[in-house]
Design a protein around this motif. Structure first.
Motif, mmCIF file in Angstrom:
data_model
loop_
_atom_site.group_PDB
_atom_site.id
_atom_site.type_symbol
_atom_site.label_atom_id
_atom_site.label_comp_id
_atom_site.label_asym_id
_atom_site.label_seq_id
_atom_site.Cartn_x
_atom_site.Cartn_y
_atom_site.Cartn_z
ATOM 1 N N ALA A 2 0.645 -1.153 0.315
ATOM 2 C CA ALA A 2 0.145 -0.076 0.198
ATOM 3 C C ALA A 2 0.812 1.448 0.329
ATOM 4 C CB ALA A 2 -0.794 -0.019 1.829
ATOM 5 N N LYS A 3 1.528 1.234 0.633
ATOM 6 C CA LYS A 3 3.296 2.130 0.840
ATOM 7 C C LYS A 3 3.368 2.767 -0.206
ATOM 8 C CE LYS A 3 6.500 4.406 3.825
ATOM 9 N NZ LYS A 3 7.606 4.075 4.479
ATOM 10 N N ALA A 4 4.201 1.918 -1.117
ATOM 11 C CA ALA A 4 4.222 1.587 -2.418
ATOM 12 C C ALA A 4 3.734 1.883 -3.906
ATOM 13 C CB ALA A 4 4.685 0.416 -2.862
ATOM 14 N N GLN A 5 2.224 1.595 -3.736
ATOM 15 C CA GLN A 5 1.569 2.059 -4.324
ATOM 16 C C GLN A 5 0.926 3.605 -4.156
ATOM 17 O OE1 GLN A 5 0.095 0.732 -7.364
ATOM 18 N NE2 GLN A 5 0.904 -1.285 -6.577
ATOM 19 N N GLN A 6 1.199 3.814 -2.721
ATOM 20 C CA GLN A 6 1.033 5.298 -2.741
ATOM 21 C C GLN A 6 2.393 6.852 -2.737
ATOM 22 O OE1 GLN A 6 0.030 6.147 1.580
ATOM 23 N NE2 GLN A 6 -1.194 4.648 1.500
ATOM 24 N N SER A 7 2.793 5.419 -3.298
ATOM 25 C CA SER A 7 4.597 6.743 -3.645
ATOM 26 C C SER A 7 4.300 6.912 -5.194
ATOM 27 C CB SER A 7 5.809 5.739 -2.729
ATOM 28 O OG SER A 7 6.079 5.655 -1.541
ATOM 29 N N ILE A 8 4.270 5.723 -5.536
ATOM 30 C CA ILE A 8 4.149 5.890 -7.326
ATOM 31 C C ILE A 8 3.575 6.383 -7.317
ATOM 32 C CG2 ILE A 8 3.535 4.263 -9.397
ATOM 33 C CD1 ILE A 8 4.465 1.597 -7.388
ATOM 34 N N LEU A 9 2.018 6.511 -7.483
ATOM 35 C CA LEU A 9 1.273 7.823 -7.498
ATOM 36 C C LEU A 9 1.634 8.789 -7.413
ATOM 37 C CD1 LEU A 9 -2.635 6.356 -6.509
ATOM 38 C CD2 LEU A 9 -1.196 6.202 -8.237
ATOM 39 N N ALA A 10 1.807 9.254 -6.690
ATOM 40 C CA ALA A 10 2.981 10.410 -6.369
ATOM 41 C C ALA A 10 4.582 10.903 -6.605
ATOM 42 C CB ALA A 10 3.272 11.045 -4.588
ATOM 43 N N GLY A 11 4.999 9.627 -7.598
ATOM 44 C CA GLY A 11 5.871 9.930 -8.262
ATOM 45 C C GLY A 11 7.514 9.825 -7.479
ATOM 46 N N LEU A 12 7.391 9.586 -5.815
ATOM 47 C CA LEU A 12 7.918 9.572 -4.712
ATOM 48 C C LEU A 12 8.168 9.067 -3.867
ATOM 49 C CD1 LEU A 12 10.522 12.276 -4.665
ATOM 50 C CD2 LEU A 12 9.765 13.089 -2.731
ATOM 51 N N PHE A 13 9.368 8.289 -3.883
ATOM 52 C CA PHE A 13 9.760 6.992 -2.404
ATOM 53 C C PHE A 13 10.714 7.744 -1.481
ATOM 54 C CE2 PHE A 13 11.206 3.198 -0.988
ATOM 55 C CZ PHE A 13 9.945 2.789 -0.231
ATOM 56 N N LYS A 14 10.281 8.170 -0.601
ATOM 57 C CA LYS A 14 11.870 8.271 0.614
ATOM 58 C C LYS A 14 12.432 9.505 -0.308
ATOM 59 C CE LYS A 14 12.244 3.521 2.478
ATOM 60 N NZ LYS A 14 11.837 3.908 3.979
ATOM 61 N N GLY A 15 11.972 10.325 -1.189
ATOM 62 C CA GLY A 15 12.517 11.781 -1.612
ATOM 63 C C GLY A 15 13.419 11.393 -3.231
ATOM 64 N N VAL A 16 12.538 10.348 -3.785
ATOM 65 C CA VAL A 16 13.658 9.075 -5.236
ATOM 66 C C VAL A 16 12.761 9.715 -6.047
ATOM 67 C CG1 VAL A 16 15.102 7.610 -5.906
ATOM 68 C CG2 VAL A 16 16.109 8.144 -3.498
ATOM 69 N N SER A 17 13.053 10.019 -7.066
ATOM 70 C CA SER A 17 11.486 9.823 -7.967
ATOM 71 C C SER A 17 11.627 8.565 -8.049
ATOM 72 C CB SER A 17 12.459 10.774 -9.062
ATOM 73 O OG SER A 17 12.105 11.931 -8.663
ATOM 74 N N VAL A 18 10.402 7.947 -8.760
ATOM 75 C CA VAL A 18 10.522 6.801 -8.942
ATOM 76 C C VAL A 18 9.503 6.639 -10.480
ATOM 77 C CG1 VAL A 18 10.353 5.204 -7.748
ATOM 78 C CG2 VAL A 18 8.569 6.350 -7.459
#
Length: 426
Positions: A229-245
């Motif tokens: 769930a956290k990964a999916q939210q980060s992918i929608l935002a385009g940012l995970f732990k301050g890194v662009s994905v």
């Protein structure tokens, strides 16, 4: 060692075990598990020659490992994930400089670097979870390190391209989905593995733990885990732990298929229901709450077990009734049945192998067999350091005529007293 000598050692070990367990002439019917069970020369075959009623069960902790490996083979995409983690392991374990640069990148981001090991090797599944968790927590540090090294002109083109490829794969949304899926699954399997490795875990407990894990993984197959769930939210935002994905929003690993593969393999490797039901009455947690149901509960199974082991059946039933209805201590006959119902895992052997690797390392390769055996005995069977009192041993060492390590000065004696007249010149 001659055949007669091997037979003597085998019989001696069996007698020592029976005496230690208080099992009389009957070993536990579930003793011992074996990684492999050759039909003629295996441990189980030897014991069944002496005790025909022995029931053999493959080590449940190893059953879990086999279930995980079978699941990985049946789901496409898992091999790509394993290969990338293996590259990270090789990169940071073959060069101390690379590990130091990663630590510097982590210090700049104020995060703690966890050890990145290997996944899905001969180690327990808990080790694989620790590696996946390390990559998850060190994600930003890894991305910064790869980006810095890919732009370092002091490296050759091939080295810069290698770091560029690692950065591209790491920051791909597809890899993040796979990482989250693996983290969710391995977290549950790690918890199960640690429960199965406990020395007080019975076969009935193991069956319950495995069944509970199957239910949890089945539910997570439909709803997903916390990391997913956290990964999916980060992918929608385009940012995970301050890194662009960037990239595809679905992983190369088919998550529902992987969950189902793990569930199917765990189900296939569950302990035999017949044996579990046979031993369940000896577990207090399985007793019915209503007294009228408890009166005759489990007497059929206890009668069968006593008959198999050659114990007096009437005495066994009598002890069992007083134990469950009156709450008294186990009688001698019932106590022998309880001892015989124990399940012994191979995890203690694995701990012994790990202790050998820790003791007999390159820096201590001159240890003699006797010294190594003594060190292993203390390491495996000794108390924790916080409750260990070394005073009696130090006192006996000194009283035996040995000297303390601080009772003399090592190295060459100084010549200061002879050169003192010359010091005035300086």
């Amino acid at each position: 060692m001659t055949v007669s000598r091997q037979e003597e050692v085998r019989r001696t070990n069996i007698n020592i075990f029976l005496k230690a367990e208080g099992a009389g002439d009957h070993p536990p019917p579930n003793y011992p598990p074996s990684h492999d069970s050759p039909e003629k020369n295996g441990v189980i075959a030897k014991l069944k020659g002496d005790f025909p009623n022995v029931k053999s069960i493959h080590c449940l902790a190893h059953r879990l490992e086999l279930a995980v490996h079978d699941s990985l083979k049946s789901v496409s995409g898992c091999n790509h994930f394993e290969m990338f983690i293996s590259k990270l392991y090789s990169l940071f374990h073959q060069s101390h400089k690379t590990a130091r640069l990663l630590q510097e990148a982590a210090n700049d981001l104020n995060i703690e670097i966890l050890k990145i090991g290997q996944v899905f090797t001969i180690r327990w599944v808990a080790s694989s979870f620790n590696t996946v968790r390390a990559v998850w927590k060190s994600f930003s540090a890894l991305a910064k390190h790869f980006k810095t090294e890919s732009g370092d002109q002091s490296h050759s083109d091939s080295v810069r391209k290698k770091y560029t490829g690692l950065l591209k794969y790491l920051t791909n949304a597809s890899f993040l989905c796979d990482l989250a899926c693996m983290k969710d699954v391995l977290r549950e399997l790690q918890s199960l593995s640690l429960k199965l490795q406990r020395r007080d875990t019975t076969l009935v407990d193991s069956h319950r733990y495995i069944q509970q894990t199957i239910e949890i993984l089945t539910a997570m197959k439909m709803q997903g885990g916390k990391s997913t769930a956290k990964a999916q939210q980060s992918i929608l935002a385009g940012l995970f732990k301050g890194v662009s994905v960037i990239g595809e929003r679905t992983g190369k690993i088919n998550s529902p298929q992987f969950y189902q593969a793990v569930v199917d393999n765990l189900t296939a490797r569950l302990p035999s229901d017949d044996l579990v039901q046979f031993l369940r009455p000896l577990e207090k947690s399985s007793w019915p709450q209503k007294r009228e149901e408890l009166v005759l509960f489990g007497e059929t199974e206890v009668h069968k077990m006593a008959k198999i082991l050659g114990e007096p059946t009437r005495e066994a039933i009598k002890d069992f009734r007083e134990f469950k209805l009156q709450g008294t201590q186990e009688g001698e006959t019932l106590k022998r049945l309880l001892i015989a119902s124990k399940t012994y895992l191979a995890t203690d052997c694995e701990r012994g192998f790990s202790a050998v690797n820790d003791m007999d390392r390159k820096s201590r390769n001159r240890l003699r067999a006797k010294s190594l055996s003594s060190l292993l005995f203390v390491d495996i069977n000794g108390p924790p350091l916080e409750i260990f009192d070394p005073t009696p041993f130090v006192t006996s060492w000194v009283n035996a005529g040995h000297r303390l390590s601080t009772s003399w000065v090592t190295g060459r004696k100084t010549q200061g007293s002879q050169r003192k007249p010359l010091w005035s010149i300086f």
